[in-house]
Design a protein around this motif. Structure first.
Motif, PDB file in Angstrom:
ATOM      1  N   THR A 360       3.369 -15.178 -10.220  1.00 31.98           N
ATOM      2  CA  THR A 360       3.901 -13.893  -9.755  1.00 31.98           C
ATOM      3  C   THR A 360       5.259 -13.595 -10.382  1.00 31.98           C
ATOM      4  N   HIS A 361       5.660 -12.345 -10.261  1.00 33.90           N
ATOM      5  CA  HIS A 361       6.971 -11.927 -10.766  1.00 33.90           C
ATOM      6  C   HIS A 361       8.088 -12.694 -10.062  1.00 33.90           C
ATOM      7  N   ASP A 362       7.955 -12.869  -8.748  1.00 29.72           N
ATOM      8  CA  ASP A 362       8.974 -13.601  -7.990  1.00 29.72           C
ATOM      9  C   ASP A 362       9.108 -15.038  -8.477  1.00 29.72           C
ATOM     10  N   GLN A 363       7.960 -15.650  -8.790  1.00 28.14           N
ATOM     11  CA  GLN A 363       8.008 -17.021  -9.313  1.00 28.14           C
ATOM     12  C   GLN A 363       8.690 -17.055 -10.677  1.00 28.14           C
ATOM     13  N   GLN A 364       8.414 -16.069 -11.502  1.00 28.37           N
ATOM     14  CA  GLN A 364       9.070 -16.021 -12.819  1.00 28.37           C
ATOM     15  C   GLN A 364      10.588 -15.882 -12.664  1.00 28.37           C
ATOM     16  N   LEU A 365      10.999 -15.042 -11.699  1.00 32.56           N
ATOM     17  CA  LEU A 365      12.429 -14.878 -11.424  1.00 32.56           C
ATOM     18  C   LEU A 365      13.048 -16.194 -10.970  1.00 32.56           C
ATOM     19  N   GLU A 366      12.322 -16.886 -10.095  1.00 34.99           N
ATOM     20  CA  GLU A 366      12.808 -18.162  -9.567  1.00 34.99           C
ATOM     21  C   GLU A 366      12.976 -19.190 -10.704  1.00 34.99           C
ATOM     22  N   ILE A 367      12.015 -19.219 -11.608  1.00 31.37           N
ATOM     23  CA  ILE A 367      12.080 -20.135 -12.754  1.00 31.37           C
ATOM     24  C   ILE A 367      13.292 -19.783 -13.620  1.00 31.37           C
ATOM     25  N   PHE A 368      13.416 -18.512 -13.911  1.00 34.84           N
ATOM     26  CA  PHE A 368      14.529 -18.024 -14.736  1.00 34.84           C
ATOM     27  C   PHE A 368      15.878 -18.390 -14.107  1.00 34.84           C
ATOM     28  N   GLU A 369      16.022 -18.127 -12.816  1.00 34.98           N
ATOM     29  CA  GLU A 369      17.312 -18.369 -12.149  1.00 34.98           C
ATOM     30  C   GLU A 369      17.657 -19.849 -12.109  1.00 34.98           C
ATOM     31  N   ASN A 370      16.671 -20.686 -11.786  1.00 35.63           N
ATOM     32  CA  ASN A 370      16.918 -22.135 -11.748  1.00 35.63           C
ATOM     33  C   ASN A 370      17.280 -22.678 -13.128  1.00 35.63           C
ATOM     34  N   LEU A 371      16.586 -22.209 -14.124  1.00 31.01           N
ATOM     35  CA  LEU A 371      16.824 -22.646 -15.498  1.00 31.01           C
ATOM     36  C   LEU A 371      18.242 -22.269 -15.917  1.00 31.01           C
ATOM     37  N   PHE A 372      18.625 -21.055 -15.627  1.00 28.76           N
ATOM     38  CA  PHE A 372      19.956 -20.591 -15.995  1.00 28.76           C
ATOM     39  C   PHE A 372      21.040 -21.345 -15.277  1.00 28.76           C
ATOM     40  N   PHE A 373      20.837 -21.558 -13.990  1.00 24.06           N
ATOM     41  CA  PHE A 373      21.815 -22.281 -13.191  1.00 24.06           C
ATOM     42  C   PHE A 373      22.019 -23.681 -13.769  1.00 24.06           C
ATOM     43  N   LEU A 374      20.897 -24.375 -14.055  1.00 26.29           N
ATOM     44  CA  LEU A 374      20.991 -25.754 -14.548  1.00 26.29           C
ATOM     45  C   LEU A 374      21.603 -25.818 -15.949  1.00 26.29           C
ATOM     46  N   LEU A 375      21.247 -24.867 -16.807  1.00 27.84           N
ATOM     47  CA  LEU A 375      21.775 -24.890 -18.182  1.00 27.84           C
ATOM     48  C   LEU A 375      23.282 -24.659 -18.187  1.00 27.84           C
TER      49      LEU A 375
END
Ligand SMILES: *Cc1c(COP(=O)(O)O)cnc(C)c1O
Length: 380
Positions: A360-375
């Motif tokens: 879902t779009h929400d899952q994609q957002l969640e992936i994006f946000e977590n990835l950005f936070f960790l990077l």
């Protein structure tokens, strides 16, 4: 957990499998035959031959071209190890070629250089038997350039199209460019039969030889049982064939959704340091995997990033393998870091993100946000 991939299986698939299982006709039969015809027509080749997996497809492809011990097969350096292993299984020698860092596919210029050098010595020229480019992650290698070089020396090309059913350049599909195309229906690919593979070709003799080799060497054209060569049992079961038929009917829908999800990821990452997959005009990507490159400054942190994302319930993975640097090839041939610089770089920076029809779009957002936070976090 947001999984890396989930196959698109529905009731229609299950009913088709159940029907074959209840019939008692379990081994290669009518459904496998039907599946082969669908794939041949779709890919645009005269013949399609189903086998038990893509590794078997690649193995039989080499055998059908009479690859013998000591022969040389040129192959991309960046792929799943099956691509090179089949060469070793024929007791031939893989000649690895580096990739282009933006497409992750074999570099035609480097291929040309190596081929010219091998063909200029009579000792090696007669041992060069095939070239295996891979359509990495569902994006086609530059087949026009590869074929131009290969045709100059009359060397057959086997497309490892394991991930690329439906990919194309212009309106010519993966698996119809080379002498032989090989596909996989493993659950990580766009459509699945559990395990499964397919070989496509326009050459009637190759198709016949592969049909014999997959079935104990039995003559496929004889009404009597005749064994004309020693063969394998590399057959697909008929319930897998039935699954292939129903899965195939969903292929264009699945590709459409995958491409939409990929575009969504692209726009989320737009303007960031993350490098998103390239898709040149004329090249149709089917996104078997959506693989990004993380920034170079994080090059030593990729595996940690995978672990930390997992702790956030997001499953990611490396792209695929730096084959010359896996233990077997490293130890047998003495490859070291730097021999294939682009493969080294892509191997270390690549990250495969979740991609499947129901994402879902929400899952994609969640992936994006977590990835950005960790990077951007200092401890990573
Ligand atoms: C998946 C894959 C294979 C192996 O396919 P199987 O069906 O699992 O044997 C070979 N080459 C590439 C590029 C792959 O992605």
């Amino acid at each position: 957990m947001i999984k890396l991939t989930i196959p698109s299986i529905d009731n229609e698939d299950m009913e088709a499998v159940l029907k074959v299982i209840s019939s008692g006709q379990l081994v290669q039969g009518e459904k496998v035959n039907q599946f082969e015809h669908l794939i041949a027509e779709y890919v645009g080749t005269k013949y399609a031959v189903a086998v038990s997996n893509c590794t078997a497809a690649l193995h039989l492809s080499l055998l059908s071209l009479d690859v013998e011990p000591g022969d040389l097969v040129l192959v991309t350096a960046y792929s799943y190890t099956a691509t090179a292993n089949v060469i070793e299984l024929c007791r031939a020698i893989p000649i690895f070629i580096d990739i282009l860092p933006d497409t992750f596919n074999i570099d035609p210029e480097k291929l040309k250089k190596t081929l010219i050098s091998l063909m200029s010595s009579s000792k090696t020229a007669k041992r060069v038997k095939a070239i295996i480019p891979v359509h990495t992650f569902g994006y086609m290698a530059n087949m026009p350039s590869i074929l131009e070089i290969a045709n100059e020396y009359n060397i057959p090309v086997i497309e490892d199209a394991a991930c690329a059913l439906g990919a194309s350049i212009g309106n010519k599909k993966a698996g119809s460019w080379g002498k032989i195309g090989c596909f996989s229906f493993h659950p990580r690919k766009a459509i699945t039969t559990g395990e499964g593979g397919m070989i496509t070709t326009n050459d009637p003799l190759i198709a016949k030889k592969i049909r014999a080799l997959r079935n104990h060497g039995q003559d496929p054209d004889s009404t009597q049982v005749e064994f004309i060569m020693p063969g394998f049992n590399y057959r697909l079961t008929d319930f897998q064939g039935a699954l292939g038929v129903t899965q195939f009917s969903k292929l264009s829908r699945i590709i459409d959704v995958r491409r939409k999800l990929a575009k969504e990821y692209n726009s989320l990452f737009f303007g960031s340091e993350i490098i998103t997959p390239l898709e040149l005009p004329d090249f149709f990507h089917i996104y078997q995997s959506y693989v990004i490159l993380i920034p170079r400054k994080s090059i030593d942190k990729r595996n940690l990033l995978i672990r930390k994302l997992r702790a956030e319930n997001i499953e990611t993975n490396i792209g695929t393998w730096n084959m010359p640097l896996t233990k077997y090839y490293r130890e047998k041939y003495g490859y070291k870091k730097g021999d294939f610089g682009n493969t080294d770089l892509v191997f270390s920076l690549s990250l495969s993100l979740p991609l499947y029809e129901k994402l879902t779009h929400d899952q994609q957002l969640e992936i994006f946000e977590n990835l950005f936070f960790l990077l951007n976090k200092s401890e990573l």
